[in-house]
Scaffold this motif. Structure first.
Motif, mmCIF file in Angstrom:
data_model
loop_
_atom_site.group_PDB
_atom_site.id
_atom_site.type_symbol
_atom_site.label_atom_id
_atom_site.label_comp_id
_atom_site.label_asym_id
_atom_site.label_seq_id
_atom_site.Cartn_x
_atom_site.Cartn_y
_atom_site.Cartn_z
ATOM 1 N N PHE A 105 12.370 7.446 -3.842
ATOM 2 C CA PHE A 105 11.927 7.036 -5.224
ATOM 3 C C PHE A 105 11.075 5.951 -4.883
ATOM 4 O O PHE A 105 11.348 4.911 -4.300
ATOM 5 N N VAL A 106 9.746 6.225 -5.722
ATOM 6 C CA VAL A 106 8.772 4.966 -5.433
ATOM 7 C C VAL A 106 8.328 4.473 -6.947
ATOM 8 O O VAL A 106 8.163 5.254 -7.900
ATOM 9 N N LEU A 107 8.599 3.176 -6.865
ATOM 10 C CA LEU A 107 8.288 2.286 -8.083
ATOM 11 C C LEU A 107 6.957 1.685 -7.973
ATOM 12 O O LEU A 107 6.690 0.918 -7.319
ATOM 13 N N PHE A 108 6.066 2.130 -9.247
ATOM 14 C CA PHE A 108 4.687 1.821 -9.131
ATOM 15 C C PHE A 108 4.375 0.526 -9.897
ATOM 16 O O PHE A 108 4.053 -0.485 -9.510
ATOM 17 N N PRO A 138 0.688 -1.389 -0.056
ATOM 18 C CA PRO A 138 0.055 -0.178 0.082
ATOM 19 C C PRO A 138 0.866 1.190 0.037
ATOM 20 O O PRO A 138 1.744 1.284 0.688
ATOM 21 N N PHE A 139 0.551 2.293 -0.746
ATOM 22 C CA PHE A 139 1.209 3.427 -0.922
ATOM 23 C C PHE A 139 0.200 4.875 -0.485
ATOM 24 O O PHE A 139 -0.936 4.571 -1.484
ATOM 25 N N VAL A 140 0.425 5.781 -0.003
ATOM 26 C CA VAL A 140 -0.552 6.917 0.016
ATOM 27 C C VAL A 140 0.412 8.114 0.393
ATOM 28 O O VAL A 140 1.565 7.934 1.019
ATOM 29 N N LEU A 141 0.321 9.239 0.013
ATOM 30 C CA LEU A 141 1.139 10.187 0.289
ATOM 31 C C LEU A 141 0.590 10.856 1.554
ATOM 32 O O LEU A 141 -0.258 10.949 1.950
ATOM 33 N N TYR A 173 -2.796 9.074 -8.379
ATOM 34 C CA TYR A 173 -1.541 8.383 -8.595
ATOM 35 C C TYR A 173 -1.831 6.844 -8.008
ATOM 36 O O TYR A 173 -2.951 6.649 -7.292
ATOM 37 N N PRO A 174 -0.989 5.859 -8.246
ATOM 38 C CA PRO A 174 -1.184 4.330 -8.172
ATOM 39 C C PRO A 174 -1.298 4.126 -6.352
ATOM 40 O O PRO A 174 -0.585 5.217 -5.688
ATOM 41 N N ARG A 175 -2.167 3.664 -5.967
ATOM 42 C CA ARG A 175 -2.251 3.461 -4.486
ATOM 43 C C ARG A 175 -1.279 2.017 -3.946
ATOM 44 O O ARG A 175 -1.426 1.863 -2.757
ATOM 45 N N THR A 176 -0.581 1.521 -4.726
ATOM 46 C CA THR A 176 0.206 0.387 -4.481
ATOM 47 C C THR A 176 1.470 0.613 -5.220
ATOM 48 O O THR A 176 1.403 0.997 -6.230
ATOM 49 N N CYS A 177 2.593 0.295 -4.470
ATOM 50 C CA CYS A 177 3.913 0.366 -5.182
ATOM 51 C C CYS A 177 4.747 -0.844 -5.084
ATOM 52 O O CYS A 177 4.355 -1.741 -4.197
ATOM 53 N N ARG A 178 5.798 -1.262 -5.961
ATOM 54 C CA ARG A 178 6.597 -2.451 -5.571
ATOM 55 C C ARG A 178 7.633 -2.281 -4.613
ATOM 56 O O ARG A 178 7.990 -3.256 -3.905
ATOM 57 N N MET A 179 8.257 -1.216 -4.742
ATOM 58 C CA MET A 179 9.376 -0.794 -3.617
ATOM 59 C C MET A 179 9.952 0.507 -3.799
ATOM 60 O O MET A 179 9.572 1.319 -4.663
ATOM 61 N N CYS A 180 10.701 1.248 -2.721
ATOM 62 C CA CYS A 180 11.160 2.289 -2.532
ATOM 63 C C CYS A 180 12.669 2.319 -2.309
ATOM 64 O O CYS A 180 13.109 1.271 -1.726
ATOM 65 N N ARG A 186 5.360 3.559 -14.681
ATOM 66 C CA ARG A 186 5.182 4.623 -13.567
ATOM 67 C C ARG A 186 5.885 4.634 -12.692
ATOM 68 O O ARG A 186 6.203 3.685 -12.012
ATOM 69 N N PHE A 187 6.618 5.738 -11.929
ATOM 70 C CA PHE A 187 7.156 5.906 -10.936
ATOM 71 C C PHE A 187 6.972 7.221 -10.253
ATOM 72 O O PHE A 187 6.460 8.408 -11.061
ATOM 73 N N GLY A 188 7.328 7.639 -9.108
ATOM 74 C CA GLY A 188 7.221 8.850 -8.363
ATOM 75 C C GLY A 188 8.394 9.271 -7.577
ATOM 76 O O GLY A 188 9.392 8.495 -7.285
#
Length: 541
Positions: free
Chosen positions: A490-493, A447-450, A461-468, A497-499
């Motif tokens: 660095f957030v890999l979705f 799970p990911f949230v700002l 933006y995506p609400r789940t990510c692979r890794m940071c 896509r990444f953030g």
């Protein structure tokens, strides 16, 4: 008379060699000693591009024995344009077969079909709302009497050095130009990001110039800027990997309503809105500043070649071009590339704070960050604490490296990966960096949230990510003053896509892959790509 004695025969091509292929169609027409032919040109076939080339033979006789299929000859000098003096019909057929694999030219010169975008969609005159729709101009020349030989020698061979990806020199703003063979034209397409903040939308593009044959033996360069149709232009190859364009009729760029009408039209095209729709005063100033600055380059531009980053099997994701959100500056184009244990995002388009060519983000693939649960992640202070712990660890490793003087220190287990004090250990650091991390179970998603207080131009933006991973982002004042690298995440979705969370700015940038395909854009070697990055960065440092 023996008719059609010479014919190109198909067969296997050996790398690095060229063959002169002659075949006698009927042995009954061949004297016992074979034909002694004095020819003004040899027919060469290149195995790399299968391009048919003719090189002068200085009138030297060449004896072709009956039944002999091919004779190996020295490799010709490819930089010289071909000399065509005989067998025009036969030679033109050879050119027609060669132009398709090398340049993508279709079989029929009058049928302008291409891969991707059609010329018809490009050269149709953009209609001014004040002009009646029936007032079109003739936009395509007549190719009925034009041969493939003319297309190759006068157009494709002459302008082959400008094909590929380029970055225009427009101060801090930069840009992305792709020069391609489009039907029987060579076109310079300027690629633009989608309208802010729709980062997942496809790229926009518009033609800046085109080159084509209006008459035999002569190529015509036309500027496509403005709203009055194509007009006279000029292209000059300055030096290797650099060329310039010039408009000879800048009055075609002007509009009847003056600068105010030109600004409003530019604003609709660039931002998809009017000035009244933009309530943020600082954003209005940035937009007006960009219009004034870029308008100075509408008559003359210099372009420098850029390459797409090379890809390796151990890369975290496929490198390439991405569209990213940058606050009031709107969407910008960033090139993501991998360099061993780190990844870098280089700006292809920029702004007055961080100009094009600079490394906007740098990701340390040795230091992975394990995010807390969603409830704790909403707390900005908790995320900040994790990132600052990793930054301190990186600083200590760098100091240790300097003291030892024996190369990089072995990566330790990231503090963030161990979680809060007393928590069970998670995955440790891996010297292989991101590729090894991608193989770990977190790839299924977490799970990911700002955090509360972190702003984002795009809330979708995506609400789940692979890794940071731990990373740093480049910030600076207006005019690239006091540049500083500050910590971030660095957030890999997913693959596309990444953030990046900018801690000091309390801002989030979302990046989405550019899905367009670019021809003639691959770097000839990893060293050439690294040199290109240094060159574009030095221009704005």
């Amino acid at each position: 008379m023996v008719q059609s004695l010479l014919k190109v025969t198909s067969g296997s091509y050996l790398k690095g060699q060229f063959f002169l292929v002659w075949k006698c169609l009927s042995s009954s027409h061949v004297p016992a000693g074979g034909w002694s032919l004095t020819v003004s040109g040899y027919l060469w076939i290149s195995p790399r591009s299968l391009a048919v080339r003719l090189l002068g033979a200085a009138g030297e006789p060449s004896t072709v024995a009956p039944g002999r299929e091919a004779a190996t000859l020295p490799q010709p000098h490819l930089e010289q344009p071909p000399r065509l003096e005989s067998c025009s019909g036969f030679i033109d057929e050879g050119f027609s077969r060669a132009l398709d694999p090398e340049y993508g030219v279709c079989e029929n010169l009058r049928k302008l079909e291409i891969t991707g975008v059609s010329c018809r969609d490009v050269y149709a005159k953009r209609i001014n709302p004040r002009v009646k729709s029936g007032r079109f101009m003739r936009i395509l020349p007549d190719y009925e009497h034009m041969g493939y030989r003319d297309v190759y020698t006068c157009l494709l061979h002459r302008y082959r050095h400008i094909l590929g990806l380029w970055q225009p020199d427009i101060g801090p703003y930069g840009g992305l130009l792709n020069v391609v063979v489009d039907g029987l034209f060579i076109i310079g397409w300027m690629y633009l990001p989608p309208h802010d903040p729709h980062v997942d939308d496809p790229m926009r593009f518009k033609p800046l110039f085109r080159v084509h044959l209006m008459e035999r033996k002569s190529a015509t360069v036309e500027c496509m800027y403005g709203h009055k149709g194509p007009h006279n232009g000029h292209i000059q190859i300055v030096k290797k990997d650099e060329f310039s364009t010039k408009c000879n009729q800048t009055d075609h760029h002007r509009m009847s309503g003056g600068r105010q009408e030109e600004f409003r039209t530019w604003l609709r095209e660039e931002w998809g809105r009017t000035l009244e729709d933009i309530f943020h005063e600082h954003m209005q100033e940035l937009i007006l500043m960009k219009f004034i600055y870029t308008s100075q380059y509408d008559n003359c531009l210099t372009y420098r070649r850029i390459y797409l980053p090379p890809s390796r099997p151990d890369d975290l994701i496929k490198p390439g071009l991405f569209k990213g959100t940058y606050g009031s500056h709107g969407l910008e184009i960033v090139m993501l590339s991998f360099h061993g244990r780190c990844a870098r995002g280089t700006k292809i388009t920029g702004d007055p704070n961080i100009p094009a060519g600079q490394q906007t983000v740098e990701i340390d693939l040795r230091h992975r960050i394990q995010l807390p649960d969603v409830e704790n992640l909403r707390n900005f202070n908790e995320l900040s604490r994790l990132v600052l712990e990793v930054r301190e660890q990186v600083r200590q490793e760098q100091q240790q490296q300097q003291q030892d003087g024996e190369g990089p220190a072995p990566p330790q287990e990231p503090l963030s990966a161990r979680g809060p004090p007393g928590a069970p250990a998670e995955e440790g650091g891996d010297p292989r960096g991101g590729a090894a991390a991608a193989e770990q179970p977190a790839q299924s998603g977490q799970p990911f949230v700002l955090p509360v207080g972190v702003s984002s131009r795009n809330e979708d933006y995506p609400r789940t990510c692979r890794m940071c991973f731990y990373g740093t982002g480049l910030i600076a004042g207006h005019g690239f003053t006091s540049p500083e690298r500050t910590p971030g995440v660095f957030v890999l979705f997913d693959e596309d896509r990444f953030g990046f969370v900018w801690l000091e700015l309390k801002s989030f940038s979302l990046y989405s892959r550019v899905q367009a395909t670019f021809r003639n854009a691959d770097a000839p070697s990893p060293q050439a790509f690294e040199e290109m990055l240094k060159n574009i960065q030095s221009l704005t440092s």
